[in-house]
Write an enzyme that holds these catalytic residues in place. Structure first.
Site, PDB file in Angstrom:
ATOM      1  N   HIS A   1       1.760   4.433  -2.901  1.00 38.28           N
ATOM      2  CA  HIS A   1       1.862   5.895  -2.749  1.00 38.28           C
ATOM      3  C   HIS A   1       3.231   6.377  -3.231  1.00 38.28           C
ATOM      4  O   HIS A   1       3.351   7.398  -3.912  1.00 38.28           O
ATOM      5  CB  HIS A   1       1.714   6.284  -1.270  1.00 38.28           C
ATOM      6  CG  HIS A   1       0.310   6.297  -0.763  1.00 38.28           C
ATOM      7  ND1 HIS A   1      -0.722   6.959  -1.397  1.00 38.28           N
ATOM      8  CD2 HIS A   1      -0.235   5.749   0.362  1.00 38.28           C
ATOM      9  CE1 HIS A   1      -1.836   6.812  -0.692  1.00 38.28           C
ATOM     10  NE2 HIS A   1      -1.572   6.080   0.372  1.00 38.28           N
TER      11      HIS A   1
ATOM     12  N   HIS B   1       3.571   6.525  -6.953  1.00 37.69           N
ATOM     13  CA  HIS B   1       2.807   7.673  -7.457  1.00 37.69           C
ATOM     14  C   HIS B   1       3.655   8.947  -7.335  1.00 37.69           C
ATOM     15  O   HIS B   1       3.691   9.778  -8.253  1.00 37.69           O
ATOM     16  CB  HIS B   1       1.523   7.802  -6.627  1.00 37.69           C
ATOM     17  CG  HIS B   1       0.436   8.594  -7.289  1.00 37.69           C
ATOM     18  ND1 HIS B   1      -0.717   8.943  -6.632  1.00 37.69           N
ATOM     19  CD2 HIS B   1       0.315   9.107  -8.532  1.00 37.69           C
ATOM     20  CE1 HIS B   1      -1.494   9.634  -7.448  1.00 37.69           C
ATOM     21  NE2 HIS B   1      -0.890   9.745  -8.603  1.00 37.69           N
TER      22      HIS B   1
ATOM     23  N   HIS C   1       0.835  -1.205   0.000  1.00 39.85           N
ATOM     24  CA  HIS C   1       0.000   0.000   0.000  1.00 39.85           C
ATOM     25  C   HIS C   1       0.873   1.259   0.000  1.00 39.85           C
ATOM     26  O   HIS C   1       0.723   2.153  -0.848  1.00 39.85           O
ATOM     27  CB  HIS C   1      -0.918  -0.024   1.231  1.00 39.85           C
ATOM     28  CG  HIS C   1      -1.813   1.170   1.358  1.00 39.85           C
ATOM     29  ND1 HIS C   1      -3.145   1.139   1.043  1.00 39.85           N
ATOM     30  CD2 HIS C   1      -1.569   2.444   1.775  1.00 39.85           C
ATOM     31  CE1 HIS C   1      -3.681   2.337   1.252  1.00 39.85           C
ATOM     32  NE2 HIS C   1      -2.736   3.147   1.701  1.00 39.85           N
ATOM     33  N   GLU C   2       1.799   1.320   0.953  1.00 39.29           N
ATOM     34  CA  GLU C   2       2.641   2.525   1.058  1.00 39.29           C
ATOM     35  C   GLU C   2       3.565   2.655  -0.154  1.00 39.29           C
ATOM     36  O   GLU C   2       3.855   3.760  -0.604  1.00 39.29           O
ATOM     37  CB  GLU C   2       3.445   2.508   2.359  1.00 39.29           C
ATOM     38  CG  GLU C   2       2.613   2.512   3.631  1.00 39.29           C
ATOM     39  CD  GLU C   2       1.550   3.608   3.675  1.00 39.29           C
ATOM     40  OE1 GLU C   2       1.735   4.668   3.039  1.00 39.29           O
ATOM     41  OE2 GLU C   2       0.515   3.399   4.344  1.00 39.29           O
TER      42      GLU C   2
END
Length: 676
Positions: free
Chosen positions: A469, A472, A465-466
């Site tokens: 980010h 991105h 998940h991290e």
């Protein structure tokens, strides 16, 4: 002594950053930025991108890069002296931000630039965002209201920091030393070893339990002794409140009331009815009705199934363990027993298959196959703690695309949870060539003894998940910091790349890359994979309504705030639980007192973004389900249409460019195993 913060050209010199340097550095840069702004406004009669916007972006970027390591260290190696200077700088930075946002001469200059014809799409979007920010900063207000707006911004900056500090102090203050291992019956070996190691590090004999998540979670999930679970649950659920073992000592009650009151007042100054309305100015959702109907619809689709799941759990605990009344501290424990009963699988059984030495390189291999990039470690980089590692990302042309720090383990004086933050943002122009740099921070169980750290499957999901980010932020192709990476992205779409990445943790082809037994190196056996996958949606409706409880509660306390009645925090929470929840915690549970996402993070009236973005991510992933989970065509499309575009276009436009249509809710319900 030279000031390391003012002498910073590349990566932060963490080992040379001392608390006494912080305030002088920030004072110097704020003064320089004010002078730059005044000089440009006074001397440039025809402002354009290169002669006006870019010099201001350069000045803002330098301030951001200087403050970033200070703010980060305050989160990961917190101590009194650093906290003091950090807090001393907050009002100065808040004042400056408000001053810039309320500068009508500056706003007029930006309007002139925005009217020019030779701008590219990213420049247009950045200027559109900037003009919105001016309005949200109160640029159009009369002077007396501008002053009040500024005072509120300053107070909110202090209060949100105070909320986080209270929570950190309350978490650190509680521990329980166990000298009789019988009291820890049921705990897995890894949790016992961590408790022993924690005791040794604090020069104590026995097993030390804390409220850090790697210590707290195994007790709630595995400890046979009900009273021990209750004790930890109470300590955790009453942190920073008027109840529990440290009642009143770091109480966030008044802090929360003040935060809600000030947010409401500030929203009304800007002409909004409430803070929830104001928060949507930067989001995909068009209005408050759309958000509430989205959440209510999901709750209606999920609640009946959640009630069935709880009834199953209650019946199981009664028939097999003689428990007539399930309490809040029983849910995790008996859920784990039921999961074992049904699927014969536990996070603990999976841990040996997820050693850090396989998970990290495996995760890199997944994204390398998806996006054609290469990730390698870099030695000799200055960090804030010996456990921290540093990596760089290069593309097929060997061009450096990004760099990141990885700080994986829980430790005292480190804020809980997991997050990605910006160290530096991509910035490319005639005079600047800056590569994006990220901080990736988790709070996983550290290595015990000679073994590498072993992760639960949940922790692997968190890591992915991290990293989503981080990708991105780092893979952006947009050259202007304000719309590069995650900047300028609608807040309810910013979770799309992160939640999207979690999907690979469940796919067998990907698990072959990220798993391998700590001793034998063998991948997860097919039979174990089938059990893992079979348990994927275990109690998924209960989890769904829990997240919806948080989302609706957050939105309602901001939408329905009434100065005459105050926050009505627990009154509204009770109403929300009545509407969507299936579990009623004890009356002394003080969950909001520790809800830092909305009281100290960026999620105020925006916690719904997780569910909103889950719809986007499930639908985005369904393209990979159709074309193959390592489809290069789909991977390149996601890279080019989503990750590289940053905030340069509206989130819906980017999603449609990738998926060929607007998002649909069905893939989320299917992925969650919810048939409502």
């Amino acid at each position: 002594m030279t000031n390391a913060l003012l002498d910073m050209t590349g990566l932060p010199p963490f080992s040379r950053i001392e608390p006494p340097m912080v305030e002088p550095a920030i004072d110097t840069l704020l003064q320089e930025n004010r002078q730059t702004m005044e000089s440009l406004l006074s001397t440039i009669s025809d402002p354009g991108w290169h002669n006006f916007v870019e010099p201001l972006e350069i000045a803002e970027d330098r301030l951001s890069r200087t403050w970033s390591p200070v703010s980060h260290m305050n989160s990961v190696v917190n101590h009194d002296e650093l906290r003091e200077v950090y807090n001393a700088c907050l009002p100065k930075l808040s004042d400056y931000a408000t001053e810039v946002g309320q500068n009508s001469r500056l706003c007029e200059a930006y309007k002139k630039v925005a009217e020019q014809q030779d701008l590219d799409n990213a420049q247009k979007k950045m200027l559109e965002n900037t003009l919105l920010e001016f309005r949200l900063s109160g640029v159009d207000l009369p002077e007396d209201k501008k002053q009040r707006f500024k005072e509120i911004s300053q107070s909110l900056s202090k209060l949100t920091t105070k909320f986080e500090e209270n929570l950190l102090d309350a978490t650190n203050a509680w521990s329980k030393l166990i000298t009789d291992p019988e009291q820890l019956a049921g705990l897995p070996e890894s949790a016992m070893a961590l408790a022993k190691q924690t005791a040794e590090q604090r020069e104590q004999q026995g097993w030390l339990l804390t409220l850090e998540f790697p210590s707290y979670f195994p007790v709630m999930t595995y400890a046979d002794q009900r009273e021990l679970r209750r004790e930890l649950y109470e300590a955790y659920a009453t942190r920073a409140s008027d109840c529990g073992p440290h009642a009143g000592q770091w109480d966030n009650s008044e802090v929360m009331e003040q935060i809600l009151a000030l947010r409401h007042e500030q929203a009304q100054l800007l002409g909004y009815d409430n803070y929830a309305e104001r928060s949507l100015a930067r989001k995909m959702a068009r209005n408050t009705e759309e958000v509430m109907s989205f959440l209510t619809d999901l709750a209606q689709r999920s609640k009946a199934q959640a009630e069935r799941e709880l009834a199953d759990l209650t019946q199981f605990a009664s028939e097999n363990y003689g428990i007539d009344q399930l309490e809040a501290w029983d849910i995790g424990y008996y859920s784990e027993k039921l999961r074992q009963h049904r699927h014969a699988i536990s996070q603990e059984e999976l841990k040996p298959y997820f050693p850090e030495t396989r998970v990290i390189p495996g995760m890199f291999a997944v994204v390398e196959r998806l996006y054609g990039i290469r990730i390698q470690s870099v030695e000799g980089v200055d960090t804030w703690h010996p456990d921290v590692r540093f990596y760089e990302i290069r593309d097929k042309q060997n061009q450096l695309r990004g760099q990141f720090y990885l700080d994986l383990y829980a430790r005292p004086k480190k804020r809980g949870g997991a997050w990605m933050d910006e160290c530096a943002t991509r910035f490319f122009s005639d005079s600047v060539d800056q590569v994006p740099v990220a901080y990736l921070t988790c709070n996983f169980s550290p290595p015990v003894g000679d073994q590498p750290a072993l992760f639960t499957h949940d922790e692997v999901e968190t890591l992915f998940h991290e990293f989503g980010h981080g990708l991105h932020h780092m893979l952006t192709r947009i050259d202007y910091p304000s719309v590069a990476g995650i900047n300028g992205v609608a807040w309810d779409a910013v979770e799309l790349p992160s939640q999207f990445m979690e999907n690979w943790c469940w796919e067998q082809q990907a698990l072959e890359l990220i798993s391998g037994h700590v001793e034998s190196g063998e991948p997860i056996p097919d039979e174990l994979y089938q059990r893992l996958h079979g348990a994927k949606n275990f109690q998924s409706a209960m989890q769904m309504v829990r997240q919806l409880e948080f989302s609706i509660f957050d939105f309602r306390i901001h939408q329905e705030y009434d100065p005459e009645q105050g926050g009505r925090i627990y009154q509204i929470l009770d109403q929300v639980r009545e509407q969507v929840s299936v579990i009623s915690p004890p009356s002394w549970n003080r969950f909001p007192h520790g809800f830092s996402h909305i009281f100290a993070g960026g999620y105020a009236a925006g916690y719904y973004s997780y569910k909103w973005a889950e719809v986007l991510s499930a639908d985005a992933f369904s393209r990979f389900e159709e074309q193959g989970i390592f489809s290069q065509e789909a991977g390149q499309a996601f890279l080019q249409e989503i990750l590289e575009q940053g905030g340069s276009k509206d989130a819906m436009e980017l999603f449609v460019a990738f998926r060929g249509r607007e998002p649909q809710i069905e893939p989320l319900l299917r992925h969650s195993g919810i048939s409502g």
